[in-house]
Design a protein around this motif. Structure first.
Motif, mmCIF file in Angstrom:
data_model
loop_
_atom_site.group_PDB
_atom_site.id
_atom_site.type_symbol
_atom_site.label_atom_id
_atom_site.label_comp_id
_atom_site.label_asym_id
_atom_site.label_seq_id
_atom_site.Cartn_x
_atom_site.Cartn_y
_atom_site.Cartn_z
ATOM 1 N N LYS A 40 -9.488 5.931 -5.855
ATOM 2 C CA LYS A 40 -8.353 5.490 -5.027
ATOM 3 C C LYS A 40 -7.663 6.703 -4.430
ATOM 4 O O LYS A 40 -7.256 7.611 -5.166
ATOM 5 C CB LYS A 40 -7.378 4.669 -5.865
ATOM 6 C CG LYS A 40 -6.223 4.103 -5.040
ATOM 7 C CD LYS A 40 -5.512 3.006 -5.788
ATOM 8 C CE LYS A 40 -4.321 2.484 -5.008
ATOM 9 N NZ LYS A 40 -3.634 1.400 -5.716
ATOM 10 N N ALA A 72 -3.472 -2.496 -7.979
ATOM 11 C CA ALA A 72 -3.041 -1.881 -9.246
ATOM 12 C C ALA A 72 -1.532 -1.706 -9.285
ATOM 13 O O ALA A 72 -0.879 -1.535 -8.257
ATOM 14 C CB ALA A 72 -3.711 -0.523 -9.413
ATOM 15 N N PHE A 90 3.544 6.077 -13.987
ATOM 16 C CA PHE A 90 2.542 5.578 -14.944
ATOM 17 C C PHE A 90 3.169 5.132 -16.261
ATOM 18 O O PHE A 90 2.720 5.512 -17.348
ATOM 19 C CB PHE A 90 1.462 6.643 -15.243
ATOM 20 C CG PHE A 90 0.508 6.923 -14.113
ATOM 21 C CD1 PHE A 90 0.464 6.141 -12.974
ATOM 22 C CD2 PHE A 90 -0.386 7.993 -14.207
ATOM 23 C CE1 PHE A 90 -0.435 6.417 -11.939
ATOM 24 C CE2 PHE A 90 -1.287 8.276 -13.192
ATOM 25 C CZ PHE A 90 -1.306 7.490 -12.054
ATOM 26 N N ILE A 117 -0.663 -5.005 3.617
ATOM 27 C CA ILE A 117 -1.296 -6.271 4.023
ATOM 28 C C ILE A 117 -0.338 -7.400 3.630
ATOM 29 O O ILE A 117 -0.019 -7.573 2.462
ATOM 30 C CB ILE A 117 -2.683 -6.428 3.368
ATOM 31 C CG1 ILE A 117 -3.611 -5.315 3.879
ATOM 32 C CG2 ILE A 117 -3.268 -7.820 3.658
ATOM 33 C CD1 ILE A 117 -4.964 -5.258 3.208
HETATM 34 C C1 LIG Z 1 5.911 -0.683 -8.155
HETATM 35 C C2 LIG Z 1 4.542 -0.199 -7.800
HETATM 36 C C3 LIG Z 1 3.733 0.321 -8.805
HETATM 37 C C4 LIG Z 1 2.452 0.774 -8.486
HETATM 38 N N1 LIG Z 1 1.668 1.257 -9.498
HETATM 39 C C5 LIG Z 1 0.400 1.671 -9.202
HETATM 40 C C6 LIG Z 1 -0.448 2.148 -10.227
HETATM 41 O O1 LIG Z 1 -0.099 2.158 -11.402
HETATM 42 N N2 LIG Z 1 -1.689 2.585 -9.867
HETATM 43 C C7 LIG Z 1 -2.134 2.557 -8.571
HETATM 44 O O2 LIG Z 1 -3.265 2.943 -8.307
HETATM 45 N N3 LIG Z 1 -1.347 2.085 -7.584
HETATM 46 C C8 LIG Z 1 -0.096 1.645 -7.869
HETATM 47 N N4 LIG Z 1 0.702 1.176 -6.868
HETATM 48 C C9 LIG Z 1 0.193 1.199 -5.475
HETATM 49 C C10 LIG Z 1 -0.415 -0.134 -5.052
HETATM 50 O O3 LIG Z 1 -1.527 -0.473 -5.846
HETATM 51 C C11 LIG Z 1 -0.829 -0.062 -3.572
HETATM 52 O O4 LIG Z 1 -1.848 0.918 -3.417
HETATM 53 C C12 LIG Z 1 0.315 0.286 -2.657
HETATM 54 O O5 LIG Z 1 1.515 -0.308 -3.087
HETATM 55 C C13 LIG Z 1 0.044 -0.142 -1.212
HETATM 56 O O6 LIG Z 1 -0.158 -1.541 -1.124
HETATM 57 P P1 LIG Z 1 1.011 -2.569 -0.685
HETATM 58 O O7 LIG Z 1 1.609 -2.039 0.566
HETATM 59 O O8 LIG Z 1 0.324 -3.892 -0.524
HETATM 60 O O9 LIG Z 1 1.990 -2.582 -1.806
HETATM 61 C C14 LIG Z 1 1.977 0.706 -7.147
HETATM 62 C C15 LIG Z 1 2.809 0.168 -6.160
HETATM 63 C C16 LIG Z 1 4.064 -0.289 -6.464
HETATM 64 C C17 LIG Z 1 4.913 -0.861 -5.370
#
Ligand SMILES: Cc1cc2nc3c(=O)[nH]c(=O)nc-3n(C[C@H](O)[C@H](O)[C@H](O)COP(=O)(O)O)c2cc1C
Length: 357
Positions: A211, A60, A113, A292
């Motif tokens: 989540k 997301a 958001f 990941i």
């Molecule tokens: C710029 C950005 C915006 C994000 N927006 C959301 C969001 O709107 N809703 C959500 O559940 N997670 C959001 N996330 C979190 C990601 O979905 C994910 O849980 C988190 O980044 C960890 O995964 P990663 O290390 O692969 O990025 C966001 C992450 C980033 C970097």
């Protein structure tokens, strides 16, 4: 070297949010060349009552408003999660609100958001053509005083158009949101979400996942595991970004405000995942996300307890070719270890990960 790596010196000259908007634009215009992964029966997943061509999804926040779902699915993802959206559109926090920690393979975001609202997402999803599994991650407006009502409103609008819904109570960037991870709040929000979904979808509604943050205490994790084990929600996504700043961070912006994602989050997200797997006795579908960045990390997360995995930050640094690399590499690793399906590898190492503090 991939085209994306070659283009990286140019990409990094843009501020991160502008670069992201350009990436989505290029995806929509089909200007992003990427070879698709090979379809492989070893990766086919049946979980949450859904069928996934492979267990690798987009997390997301990447395509909050669902403007490029078909193109993203076309990169080879087994599923794409849109959102977080809120009932009413909102602007989010002031820019700049996304910071690169390049030396650490990480990002810090305090987007808050920003989104065009649930109705706008629904209109886009109604036009999608790709068959990949699509989810919608839902939240509450910053100024709302009725959290459960907001989740219910989003569910009502989106349930007919998605394969699953995600209750996001774990973003660090909406004041008070993470307090909604306690049992009473989750019960109320999950009930409102299911009721909203049932109002517009005849089959009882799509599966509902929750989540969670990586910063939960052991008591919080016990309560969340209980919610999933008793069917209050159908699955868990572990994890969102962290408010912690691991000692290993080297980038100058390490103390920027917001949630940290990417490689430094991986150890913590893995421990939370394995802990939730143990607490639920492997009976609940778990989706792993957090740092990941390749097939080894994806495979390790499945062995730690994940039925499905998602990526975000690593895509920013490695580019769209990462999807194929992870999907194909996962199939190779499963076969090399003698597995004929993902399900048999889920949780085999869950016992070997220490629980977070
Ligand atoms: C710029 C950005 C915006 C994000 N927006 C959301 C969001 O709107 N809703 C959500 O559940 N997670 C959001 N996330 C979190 C990601 O979905 C994910 O849980 C988190 O980044 C960890 O995964 P990663 O290390 O692969 O990025 C966001 C992450 C980033 C970097």
């Amino acid at each position: 070297m991939s085209l994306y790596r070659l283009a990286w010196p140019l990409v990094r000259r843009f501020d991160p949010e502008t670069a992201h908007a350009l990436a989505l634009w290029a995806l929509r215009r089909r200007l992003v060349p990427a070879r698709r992964p090979r379809p492989d029966p070893v990766l086919r997943r049946h979980v949450l009552g859904l069928t996934f061509a492979n267990p690798v999804g987009l997390a997301a926040g990447f395509d909050k408003d669902g403007t490029a779902v078909d193109a993203l699915a076309g990169l080879g993802f087994g599923f794409v999660e849109t959102g977080t959206v809120t009932p009413r559109p909102q602007a989010g926090n002031a820019r700049p609100r996304l910071v690169r920690l390049e030396a650490d393979g990480a990002l810090i975001n305090r987007m808050g958001f920003n989104n065009a609202g649930a109705t706008a997402l629904a209109a886009r999803l109604a036009r999608r053509r790709h068959r990949a599994v699509v989810g919608a991650n839902i939240g509450k407006n910053r100024d709302s005083t009725d959290a459960a009502g907001d989740y219910g409103a989003c569910a009502r609008v989106l349930a007919p158009l998605v394969d699953y819904l995600v209750i996001n109570v774990s973003s660090p960037n909406t004041p008070g949101l993470r307090a909604l991870q306690d049992r009473a709040a989750v019960d109320a929000i999950a009930a409102a979400t299911r009721e909203g979904a049932r109002a517009t979808r005849g089959d009882g509604g799509p599966p509902v996942l929750l989540k969670v943050a990586p910063d939960l205490t052991a008591d919080d994790r016990a309560a969340i595991a209980a919610c999933a084990a008793d069917g209050t929600v159908d699955g868990l996504i572990a994890t969102n970004t962290t408010i912690q700043r691991p000692d290993t961070l080297r980038a100058p912006d390490r103390d920027a405000a917001g949630g940290l994602s990417g490689r430094p989050l991986a150890p913590l997200a893995t421990r939370v995942l394995a802990d939730l797997y143990r607490r639920t006795g492997g009976t609940v579908p778990l989706v792993a996300v957090g740092g990941i960045d390749g097939p080894d990390a994806a495979y390790a997360r499945i062995r730690a307890g994940a039925g499905l995995v998602q990526l975000y930050t690593a895509l920013i640094y490695a580019g769209p070719g990462l999807v194929r690399e992870v999907v194909n590499g996962l199939a190779d690793r499963l076969r090399a270890d003698g597995f004929t399906r993902v399900a048999d590898a889920v949780g085999v190492d869950a016992a070997s990960h220490e629980a977070p503090a």
